[in-house]
Write an enzyme that holds these catalytic residues in place. Structure first.
Site, PDB file in Angstrom:
ATOM      1  N   GLU A 291       0.445  -1.036   0.046  1.00 40.87           N
ATOM      2  CA  GLU A 291       0.137  -0.278  -0.152  1.00 40.87           C
ATOM      3  C   GLU A 291       0.380   1.306   0.093  1.00 40.87           C
ATOM      4  OE1 GLU A 291      -3.937  -0.113   1.261  1.00 40.87           O
ATOM      5  OE2 GLU A 291      -3.632  -1.686  -0.138  1.00 40.87           O
ATOM      6  N   ASP A 292       0.391   2.039  -0.567  1.00 37.72           N
ATOM      7  CA  ASP A 292       1.138   3.739  -0.459  1.00 37.72           C
ATOM      8  C   ASP A 292       2.316   3.713  -0.350  1.00 37.72           C
ATOM      9  OD1 ASP A 292      -1.735   2.960   0.306  1.00 37.72           O
ATOM     10  OD2 ASP A 292      -1.221   5.548   2.037  1.00 37.72           O
TER      11      ASP A 292
ATOM     12  N   CYS B  79      -6.050   4.899  -3.775  1.00 40.79           N
ATOM     13  CA  CYS B  79      -6.093   3.538  -3.468  1.00 40.79           C
ATOM     14  C   CYS B  79      -7.778   2.827  -4.755  1.00 40.79           C
ATOM     15  CB  CYS B  79      -6.441   2.375  -2.481  1.00 40.79           C
ATOM     16  SG  CYS B  79      -7.503   3.374  -1.225  1.00 40.79           S
TER      17      CYS B  79
ATOM     18  N   ASP C  89       0.097   0.121  -4.756  1.00 41.82           N
ATOM     19  CA  ASP C  89      -1.563   1.035  -5.764  1.00 41.82           C
ATOM     20  C   ASP C  89      -0.990   2.242  -5.336  1.00 41.82           C
ATOM     21  OD1 ASP C  89      -1.086   1.398  -2.440  1.00 41.82           O
ATOM     22  OD2 ASP C  89      -3.022   1.206  -2.347  1.00 41.82           O
ATOM     23  N   HIS C  90      -0.547   3.085  -5.524  1.00 48.48           N
ATOM     24  CA  HIS C  90      -0.184   4.071  -4.787  1.00 48.48           C
ATOM     25  C   HIS C  90       0.523   5.330  -4.754  1.00 48.48           C
ATOM     26  CE1 HIS C  90      -1.982   5.406  -1.596  1.00 48.48           C
ATOM     27  NE2 HIS C  90      -3.164   4.709  -1.552  1.00 48.48           N
TER      28      HIS C  90
END
Length: 613
Positions: A14-15, A53, A215-216
């Site tokens: 994530e992130d 996300c 995701d980003h």
């Protein structure tokens, strides 16, 4: 018996921007992912489609940009999923693959994840597949999620070890956030190492293509939610075992400069599995027999949490072009969840105190219509070249590429959220949504040229509410800049029945000197309206208007217990502004109500120690 089709394993953090050893970050402790890169291929310019996300995951799931299937481009929208759009787990299951997801979904639409996967849970694993079946397995870790920097995470990286990006002030809060993040990245790498070790232990590593991505981008200020490399740039590492090496056109250990996008994953999975591309994909394969090279990857942002700020961007191997369709808003709008970070609190505190350099202060100013950055020379994207005549040809070329892209994907981001034009059938109707005309009108709006006032006024009775909305936006942008508003604006406001257009006109009138009357109107609207997104738009307008009347305070205070997370955040911020009690450290995000809501995007365990305020 040897498999005839490769397994596919996706390990996802994530992130997470490319702050890895494999990308040259000397502070990152990522031995497992560095080893994966040494055995595989790394893409230097990999981008998500949205710097948050849920829209990003929609693009991965469907191979379509979220803005082509509204309202999926809006953060946490959960709109209806149209019939006829394929998802990659459904396609692969239909061909005999065993498909598992462990375990985040948050696909930003009303699709039931249990209908997509053979199993989606915290225990889903390829080990549960039928004998002989190939698998497609996704493992996602939240160790590096934005919330990881809300509290100190100890580890080998200390405050004094980190390098603060040049666009941020050098504060303890920002340093601590960055140090905590690096320490979580190390833990994330260990998680990935465990999954890779399981492949080896099960004897399937030589039959499995491994994709690692995020995701980003990063949770630091001006990163997540924003269309710079820090928000849209992600790591992309793919390891293809020797048996399937013919799927690659470069040697293992190579760093590839050709841009790739997460919207390309669906097509790439199909390509490596030897399956036909499905209809409607907007991504393209970057490995396998169907691979194609891109010149640009595209992305953008729409509503993030409780704030509206429409942006579109194109990234080549060297340049990033950004078009801001909300230049009347500052970058640094308040997001209740993001402001749980000491980094954001410190940044705004320094802004209020006047301690920032011009480069750091830029975040708190309104935006230009266009930005162009030479990332090779300016990796932090701090020198805007859009007005530099030396880069005029590059600007025009990339500007045209973005226009073509928006038309090709039928970009619905110009449709105001919760309006009647947002539906799947409505947005395909040229009368309701004349996209080419809308893009041209939005371009005039962001130019903020007062000579266009008469044209905007002439479009306020257009049969398309989207055209009326962007005419209203053009007038609002000029009003924010202090331009005079024509007398017919009030009559247009009085006759307008579409709430999204009327809210924009109301804010324009408020900036043009009618603040008290419009504050009272917006307050009444907020108190009587049931649609949370319309209430949110009115709250945002009221927040931005000069001198809002204190008569709105009782209504606004009543919304801090609202069922909708984003209405609560916008109302909590505005309430403190109206009271004069706001400070950057003010606790506005409501963890108690967030937990009760059963929010599907962030599980409760993401906040193990943040149960009280």
């Amino acid at each position: 018996m040897s498999q005839t089709r490769p397994n596919i394993l996706c390990i996802v953090s994530e992130d997470c921007p490319p702050r890895l050893g494999a990308y040259g970050d000397r502070l990152a402790r990522t031995p497992n992912l560095d080893r994966l890169a040494g055995e595989g291929v790394t893409w230097r310019v990999a981008n998500c489609t949205s710097p948050v996300c849920a829209p990003s995951r929609f693009a991965i799931l469907t191979g379509r940009h979220a803005e082509s299937v509204p309202p999926a481009q809006q953060m946490t929208a959960f709109g209806p999923f149209p019939e006829g759009i394929a998802t990659y787990p459904e396609v692969f299951r239909a061909t005999g693959y065993y498909c598992t997801n462990n375990s985040k979904t948050h696909y930003n639409c009303d699709i039931d994840p249990n209908t997509l996967w053979d199993e989606t849970s915290g225990t889903a694993h390829w080990r549960n597949r039928p004998a002989g079946a190939p698998f497609l397995a996704v493992f996602n870790t939240m160790l590096t999620h934005e919330s990881c920097v809300f509290e100190r995470k100890d580890g080998p990286v200390r405050l004094q070890d980190v390098t603060v990006p040049s666009y941020l002030p050098d504060s303890d809060g920002i340093r601590q956030s960055l140090a905590s993040y690096y320490n979580q990245v190390e833990r994330m790498d260990a998680f990935m190492g465990e999954r890779l070790a399981e492949l080896e232990a099960d004897g399937v590593a030589e039959d499995t293509i491994v994709f690692y991505y995020s995701d980003h981008g990063s949770p630091l200020p001006r990163s997540k939610r924003f269309c710079y490399d820090e928000g849209l740039g992600v790591p992309m590492i793919v390891r293809v075992p020797s048996r399937w090496r013919h799927l690659l056109d470069v040697a293992p250990g190579t760093m590839v400069d050709t841009p790739v996008s997460l919207v390309d994953l669906f097509a790439t999975f199909l390509s490596v599995a030897g399956l036909d591309l499905v209809e409607g994909l907007q991504g393209q394969a970057f490995i396998g027999p169907k691979r194609r090279k891109r010149e640009y990857v595209f992305g953008g942002r729409d509503r993030m949490d409780e704030r509206y700020d429409l942006t579109r961007t194109a990234r080549s191997a060297r340049f990033r072009y950004i078009r801001n369709y909300s230049p009347h808003r500052i970058w640094g709008q308040h997001y209740a969840f993001a402001w749980e970070s000491k980094a954001y609190q410190d940044y705004e505190t320094d802004h209020i105190a006047g301690r920032l350099t011009p480069r750091e202060e830029r975040f708190w100013q309104r935006k230009p219509a266009e930005e162009l950055y030479d990332i090779a020379e300016d990796p932090d994207a701090t020198v805007n070249l859009a007005s530099d005549p030396l880069y005029a040809a590059e600007l025009e070329k990339t500007r045209d590429a973005l226009d073509r892209h928006m038309l090709e994907i039928h970009d619905c981001g110009f449709i105001p959220e919760a309006s009647q034009a947002e539906g799947w059938q409505a947005n395909r109707n040229e009368t309701i949504y004349p996209l080419r005309e809308v893009i041209a009108l939005a371009g005039l709006a962001i130019a903020r040229d007062a000579s266009n006032i008469a044209r905007f006024c002439g479009l306020l009775d257009h049969p398309s509410l989207v055209m009326r909305f962007w005419a209203a936006q053009g007038l609002l942008m000029l009003a924010v800049e202090g331009g005079p508003m024509p007398p017919q604006l009030r009559s247009a406001w009085a006759s307008e029945h579409e709430p999204t257009v009327r809210i924009a006109l109301s804010e324009a009138l408020g900036h043009a000197g009618d603040g008290m009357t419009q504050a009272e109107y917006l307050t009444r609207f907020i108190a009587s309206e049931h649609n949370p997104r319309l209430r949110l738009q009115a709250l945002c307008a009221l927040t931005e208007m000069p001198h809002p009347s204190r008569v709105s305070l009782p209504v606004i205070a009543g919304l801090i217990e609202d069922e909708d997370e984003y209405v609560r955040g916008a109302a909590g911020y505005l309430k403190r502004r109206l009271e004069g009690s706001y400070e950057p450290s003010s606790k506005i995000f409501r963890y108690d109500l967030f937990r009760q809501s059963g929010h599907s995007g962030l599980p409760v365990h993401a906040f193990p120690r943040l149960t009280t305020r």
